[in-house]
Structures are given as structure tokens and as C-alpha cells.
Design an enzyme around this catalytic site. Structure first.
Site, PDB file in Angstrom:
ATOM      1  N   GLU A  64       1.271  -0.970  -0.433  1.00 30.17           N
ATOM      2  CA  GLU A  64      -0.216   0.094   0.169  1.00 30.17           C
ATOM      3  C   GLU A  64       1.141   1.305   0.032  1.00 30.17           C
ATOM      4  OE1 GLU A  64      -3.016  -0.452  -0.547  1.00 30.17           O
ATOM      5  OE2 GLU A  64      -3.855  -1.808   0.483  1.00 30.17           O
TER       6      GLU A  64
ATOM      7  N   ASP B  77      -9.347   6.915  -7.520  1.00 27.15           N
ATOM      8  CA  ASP B  77      -8.938   5.786  -7.659  1.00 27.15           C
ATOM      9  C   ASP B  77     -10.821   5.502  -7.857  1.00 27.15           C
ATOM     10  OD1 ASP B  77      -9.755   5.984  -5.168  1.00 27.15           O
ATOM     11  OD2 ASP B  77      -8.946   3.888  -4.462  1.00 27.15           O
TER      12      ASP B  77
ATOM     13  N   THR C 264      -7.825   9.224   0.597  1.00 27.81           N
ATOM     14  CA  THR C 264      -7.336   7.339   0.945  1.00 27.81           C
ATOM     15  C   THR C 264      -6.289   7.963   2.010  1.00 27.81           C
ATOM     16  OG1 THR C 264      -7.887   6.349  -0.583  1.00 27.81           O
ATOM     17  CG2 THR C 264      -6.113   5.287   1.111  1.00 27.81           C
TER      18      THR C 264
END
Length: 288
Positions: free
Chosen positions: A73, A91, A96
Site C-alpha cells: 500500500e 480511484d 485515502t
């Protein structure tokens, strides 16, 4: 805040962070099989239950799990440096952020900030709760910009915010994955395969969710809890996981399975014991 471990040019392939979908993780049919599965069987003593609890939830193995996920990640083993990470990686899930990729568009970031505010009223993120509720389900930043990213980074210096991230990670992702892994008779590696899958795919009810991936695997092989071979079952699970990843462009690089989990499986390292050597997105990692 730009994440220091990744270049913009590679971000679309190396970031597969869709953890936020797992706000539905608790809806998983995670039916843990009790140790006393046979009617009338005596209750094992506490010491036996404690011994049976070893697996990915062993503190040393849990830390390895966090490092493995962070390698995929965040391109680093230093997962504890990620509390303050926040970025829109394009995305479709908004911002995020944090140690497990809480997303503003998928509800789990909202859950996290609500928990933090419940424990620490008046924190720097509390005023963004109405906006987080509004953008849930979208990639919008409305009501969050321009201050949210800076305040997120500021909150990350608060131990209460770190603890809230740890607790939500465990509640939504880690604990359900380990519970289901143990119920299926899987060892530490298998429990990690479940955890990594729920981090990426979430526990919803769509065809690429963790639950759907597990059902695909069960259609091909029996887990140890049903008398099956653990390696054969994990092969089937990883095959299903790769299929699910390839259904979305952001996940099309499957190296976190191919050159990581599959390597450990081929080595017969079902307990995920160090030393561990693997690659993700072409980067090499080692845990001694």
C-alpha cells in the site's frame, strides 16, 4: 499531502487501496466455528483456548502482517509512519488516508472520525463530520478542502487518533479476517491472505468482495476445517483473488499475490515465519 514513498507516475499501478469498501465488512457472514463444535463436547480449559488463539493475532505475526500490507500500500515496511498519510489517488473513492486506507467515499473514514470524536470531542477533524457524511459514496472533496488534509496530518500526532485507527482497522478488517481464517482451519499465512483480501476488496456483497472471493475458492477446494488440504485451498483462494483484482484497472497489477503471498505458499511457510523475502510492484522487501 503527497505521500513520500511513491512517485506520481507509478501511483496508479502501485496503489490498490480500496479498503474503504470494507465499511460493510461487519456484514460478512463470518460464522466462527467454536472450539467445541461437537455437541456435548467439554469446554476446553482457558489455557487451551489461549493456545488455540495463536495465529496472525499473535503480536509478532500481526506486526508482520502490517508490514506486508504496508509494502503493497505504501512501498515501505514502516506502517506506523502512515497514520498521517492522506491523498486522493484518483480511484474514485475520494481521499485515502491512514494506516489501512480509510476512504472518504466509502464510509470507513467517516466511521473512524466519528469514533475519534466520541473519544476526543473537539478534535481538529470533528468539524468535518457533516462534510464526510455528505461525500460518503462519492469522490467529492466538497466541504473537506482546503483544510482537511492538513488537519488529518495534525491529528496523526494525537495518540488517541492513532488508537482509533488501530481499533477501526481491527474491528472492520483484521479481526473478521482472522476469525474467518481460523474458522476455516487456516494457519497464519491463510489468515493473512484473508486479511489482505478484505483490506483491498472489502466485505460487501458484490462479486469481487472478500466473501465472493472466498466462495469462489470453496467451489474449487475444501478448507482444512472441512478436511481439505491447506495448500490446495490457499492456491484456490489466491487464484480467486487474482481474478477479482483483474476486474478493476486499479488492481490489475497482482504482484502482491504473485510475488509475495504465493511465494510464501510455495515455500510451505504456512506459519509466515521469518525470514521473509518478497517483491511488490518490482520493489524487494525483507523481514529478518
Amino acid at each position: 499531502m503527497h505521500h513520500p514513498h511513491n512517485s506520481t507516475s507509478r501511483r496508479t499501478t502501485r496503489f490498490t487501496r480500496t479498503a474503504g469498501i470494507a465499511v460493510l465488512a461487519l456484514g460478512l457472514s463470518l460464522t466462527a466455528i467454536p472450539a467445541t463444535a461437537h455437541p456435548g463436547a467439554p469446554t476446553p480449559p482457558a489455557a487451551h483456548l489461549e493456545a488455540a488463539a495463536t495465529g496472525l493475532d499473535d503480536p509478532a505475526k500481526k506486526d508482520i502482517a502490517m508490514q506486508l500490507v504496508s509494502s503493497a500500500e505504501n512501498s515501505t515496511l514502516d506502517w506506523k509512519a502512515q497514520y498521517g498519510y492522506i491523498e486522493d489517488i484518483g480511484d474514485g473513492r475520494g481521499y485515502t488516508a491512514g494506516i489501512i486506507g480509510f476512504c472518504s467515499g466509502t464510509g470507513d473514514m467517516l466511521d473512524l472520525v466519528e469514533l475519534y470524536t466520541e473519544r476526543q470531542p473537539g478534535n481538529v477533524l470533528a468539524s468535518y463530520l457533516p462534510a464526510l457524511r455528505e461525500v460518503d459514496g462519492t469522490d467529492s472533496h466538497e466541504g473537506l478542502d482546503p483544510g482537511f488534509t492538513g488537519h488529518w496530518a495534525e491529528a496523526a500526532s494525537d495518540p488517541a487518533f492513532e488508537q482509533a485507527q488501530n481499533d477501526e482497522r481491527d474491528r472492520v478488517y483484521f479481526d473478521p479476517a482472522v476469525r474467518q481464517g481460523k474458522a476455516d482451519g487456516l494457519g497464519t499465512l491463510g489468515q493473512f491472505a484473508y486479511y489482505d483480501a478484505i483490506v483491498m476488496h472489502g466485505g460487501g456483497d458484490d462479486r469481487t468482495s472478500f466473501g465472493a472471493i472466498r466462495q469462489m475458492a470453496l467451489a474449487q477446494a475444501s478448507p482444512p476445517s472441512q478436511g481439505g488440504d491447506e495448500v490446495a485451498y490457499l492456491d484456490a483462494f489466491l487464484d480467486a483473488r487474482v481474478w477479482a483484482m483483474k476486474q478493476e484497472e486499479a488492481h490489475s497489477d497482482t504482484s502482491r499475490v504473485d510475488t509475495a503471498q504465493r511465494v510464501f505458499l510455495r515455500d510451505g511457510n504456512l506459519d509466515l515465519d521469518p525470514p521473509l523475502d518478497w517483491q511488490v510492484y518490482g520493489d524487494s522487501f525483507h523481514i529478518g
